[in-house]
Design an enzyme around this catalytic site. Sequence first.
Site, PDB file in Angstrom:
ATOM      1  N   LYS A   1       0.820  -1.222   0.000  1.00 26.96           N
ATOM      2  CA  LYS A   1       0.000   0.000   0.000  1.00 26.96           C
ATOM      3  C   LYS A   1       0.856   1.276   0.000  1.00 26.96           C
ATOM      4  O   LYS A   1       2.056   1.229   0.316  1.00 26.96           O
ATOM      5  CB  LYS A   1      -0.963  -0.069   1.187  1.00 26.96           C
ATOM      6  CG  LYS A   1      -1.950  -1.248   1.042  1.00 26.96           C
ATOM      7  CD  LYS A   1      -3.004  -1.267   2.137  1.00 26.96           C
ATOM      8  CE  LYS A   1      -3.951  -2.446   1.937  1.00 26.96           C
ATOM      9  NZ  LYS A   1      -5.048  -2.495   2.932  1.00 26.96           N
TER      10      LYS A   1
ATOM     11  N   TYR B   1     -12.462  -3.108  -3.972  1.00 27.46           N
ATOM     12  CA  TYR B   1     -13.036  -3.125  -2.620  1.00 27.46           C
ATOM     13  C   TYR B   1     -14.559  -3.138  -2.631  1.00 27.46           C
ATOM     14  O   TYR B   1     -15.177  -2.712  -1.646  1.00 27.46           O
ATOM     15  CB  TYR B   1     -12.509  -1.928  -1.821  1.00 27.46           C
ATOM     16  CG  TYR B   1     -11.082  -2.097  -1.330  1.00 27.46           C
ATOM     17  CD1 TYR B   1     -10.712  -3.186  -0.536  1.00 27.46           C
ATOM     18  CD2 TYR B   1     -10.103  -1.155  -1.637  1.00 27.46           C
ATOM     19  CE1 TYR B   1      -9.403  -3.348  -0.084  1.00 27.46           C
ATOM     20  CE2 TYR B   1      -8.791  -1.300  -1.178  1.00 27.46           C
ATOM     21  CZ  TYR B   1      -8.457  -2.400  -0.400  1.00 27.46           C
ATOM     22  OH  TYR B   1      -7.166  -2.554   0.065  1.00 27.46           O
TER      23      TYR B   1
ATOM     24  N   ASN C   1      -2.671  -0.405   6.720  1.00 26.40           N
ATOM     25  CA  ASN C   1      -2.127  -1.636   7.315  1.00 26.40           C
ATOM     26  C   ASN C   1      -1.107  -2.325   6.399  1.00 26.40           C
ATOM     27  O   ASN C   1      -0.910  -3.529   6.462  1.00 26.40           O
ATOM     28  CB  ASN C   1      -3.263  -2.574   7.724  1.00 26.40           C
ATOM     29  CG  ASN C   1      -4.099  -3.012   6.547  1.00 26.40           C
ATOM     30  OD1 ASN C   1      -3.871  -2.564   5.435  1.00 26.40           O
ATOM     31  ND2 ASN C   1      -5.047  -3.892   6.780  1.00 26.40           N
TER      32      ASN C   1
ATOM     33  N   HIS D   1      -2.010  -5.914   1.250  1.00 26.98           N
ATOM     34  CA  HIS D   1      -3.228  -6.691   1.007  1.00 26.98           C
ATOM     35  C   HIS D   1      -2.827  -8.077   0.530  1.00 26.98           C
ATOM     36  O   HIS D   1      -1.814  -8.252  -0.137  1.00 26.98           O
ATOM     37  CB  HIS D   1      -4.069  -6.012  -0.088  1.00 26.98           C
ATOM     38  CG  HIS D   1      -5.084  -6.939  -0.696  1.00 26.98           C
ATOM     39  ND1 HIS D   1      -6.318  -7.145  -0.141  1.00 26.98           N
ATOM     40  CD2 HIS D   1      -5.019  -7.754  -1.781  1.00 26.98           C
ATOM     41  CE1 HIS D   1      -6.983  -8.050  -0.860  1.00 26.98           C
ATOM     42  NE2 HIS D   1      -6.200  -8.423  -1.871  1.00 26.98           N
TER      43      HIS D   1
ATOM     44  N   GLU E   1      -9.024 -10.611  -8.417  1.00 27.98           N
ATOM     45  CA  GLU E   1      -8.229  -9.430  -8.058  1.00 27.98           C
ATOM     46  C   GLU E   1      -7.051  -9.250  -9.017  1.00 27.98           C
ATOM     47  O   GLU E   1      -6.705  -8.130  -9.384  1.00 27.98           O
ATOM     48  CB  GLU E   1      -7.732  -9.568  -6.622  1.00 27.98           C
ATOM     49  CG  GLU E   1      -8.859  -9.508  -5.603  1.00 27.98           C
ATOM     50  CD  GLU E   1      -8.391  -9.785  -4.181  1.00 27.98           C
ATOM     51  OE1 GLU E   1      -9.232  -9.723  -3.283  1.00 27.98           O
ATOM     52  OE2 GLU E   1      -7.190 -10.060  -3.965  1.00 27.98           O
TER      53      GLU E   1
HETATM   54  N1  LIG Z   1     -11.963  -1.317  11.141  1.00 31.56           N
HETATM   55  C1  LIG Z   1     -11.326  -0.835  10.084  1.00 31.56           C
HETATM   56  N2  LIG Z   1     -11.022   0.488  10.016  1.00 31.56           N
HETATM   57  C2  LIG Z   1     -10.379   1.002   8.952  1.00 31.56           C
HETATM   58  N3  LIG Z   1      -9.988   0.273   7.872  1.00 31.56           N
HETATM   59  C3  LIG Z   1     -10.260  -1.040   7.887  1.00 31.56           C
HETATM   60  C4  LIG Z   1     -10.944  -1.666   8.980  1.00 31.56           C
HETATM   61  N4  LIG Z   1     -11.081  -2.991   8.702  1.00 31.56           N
HETATM   62  C5  LIG Z   1     -10.519  -3.174   7.491  1.00 31.56           C
HETATM   63  N5  LIG Z   1     -10.019  -2.013   7.007  1.00 31.56           N
HETATM   64  C6  LIG Z   1      -9.348  -1.819   5.702  1.00 31.56           C
HETATM   65  O1  LIG Z   1     -10.043  -2.550   4.704  1.00 31.56           O
HETATM   66  C7  LIG Z   1      -9.167  -3.522   4.099  1.00 31.56           C
HETATM   67  C8  LIG Z   1      -9.968  -4.757   3.774  1.00 31.56           C
HETATM   68  O2  LIG Z   1     -10.468  -5.296   4.979  1.00 31.56           O
HETATM   69  P1  LIG Z   1     -10.584  -6.865   5.212  1.00 31.56           P
HETATM   70  O3  LIG Z   1     -11.525  -7.057   6.329  1.00 31.56           O
HETATM   71  O4  LIG Z   1     -10.856  -7.525   3.880  1.00 31.56           O
HETATM   72  O5  LIG Z   1      -9.147  -7.216   5.761  1.00 31.56           O
HETATM   73  P2  LIG Z   1      -8.009  -8.144   5.205  1.00 31.56           P
HETATM   74  O6  LIG Z   1      -8.602  -9.271   4.429  1.00 31.56           O
HETATM   75  O7  LIG Z   1      -7.065  -8.489   6.310  1.00 31.56           O
HETATM   76  O8  LIG Z   1      -7.261  -7.114   4.329  1.00 31.56           O
HETATM   77  P3  LIG Z   1      -7.009  -7.166   2.789  1.00 31.56           P
HETATM   78  O9  LIG Z   1      -8.338  -7.487   2.132  1.00 31.56           O
HETATM   79  O10 LIG Z   1      -6.509  -5.779   2.468  1.00 31.56           O
HETATM   80  O11 LIG Z   1      -5.969  -8.205   2.613  1.00 31.56           O
HETATM   81  C9  LIG Z   1      -8.076  -3.749   5.158  1.00 31.56           C
HETATM   82  O12 LIG Z   1      -6.878  -4.210   4.604  1.00 31.56           O
HETATM   83  C10 LIG Z   1      -7.929  -2.366   5.745  1.00 31.56           C
HETATM   84  O13 LIG Z   1      -7.104  -1.545   4.921  1.00 31.56           O
END
Ligand SMILES: Nc1ncnc2c1ncn2[C@@H]1O[C@H](COP(=O)(O)OP(=O)(O)OP(=O)(O)O)[C@@H](O)[C@H]1O
Length: 152
Positions: A12, A52, A118, A121, A132
Amino acid sequence: MNKLQITLAVIKPHVVKNLFALESIQKRIECEFEVVGIREVVISREMAERFYAEHRSKFFYNRLLSFITSGPSVALILAAENAVSKWRQIMGPTKVYKTIYSEPDTIRGQFGLSDTRNACHGSDAMESALNEINVFFPDFDFEEWRKNHPTL
Ligand SMILES: Nc1ncnc2c1ncn2[C@@H]1O[C@H](COP(=O)(O)OP(=O)(O)OP(=O)(O)O)[C@@H](O)[C@H]1O
């Protein structure tokens, strides 16, 4: 059973700006995976909405889109045995504030700044990986690649 898989990784924007972090992640990737594709990309609003789509109704959706479109990201197609779970293990859990204490050696533990920023991804299954990958690498021909990797 171990199975050759591919997955999509996205590094990211706040990490891509940090050369030390980016190089450290790339080294880690090269030790663990075959890099099938790599591309630096400024994610457009349209790409981010496709990528997303499942989060459209979430409270953090707008924040997530603003962040992911804010500068260059690096997208990679990674291959390895059990690539999907392997990459997710190396990334660490989504919730950075917990992860920096519980799994400090993961990428999110090392370079995550917040739940939105974070660091990276990873696809959650092969099927989502293929969808994706199509967003970032529309010319990638999975069937052609598979012909040369018969254990997939
Ligand atoms: N509570 C939250 N507050 C802010 N941003 C969030 C939160 N939860 C998720 N995100 C963002 O949305 C993205 C997608 O969320 P998801 O729940 O799919 O997590 P993930 O599967 O661990 O991450 P990714 O899909 O990015 O690999 C996360 O990577 C993060 O950037």
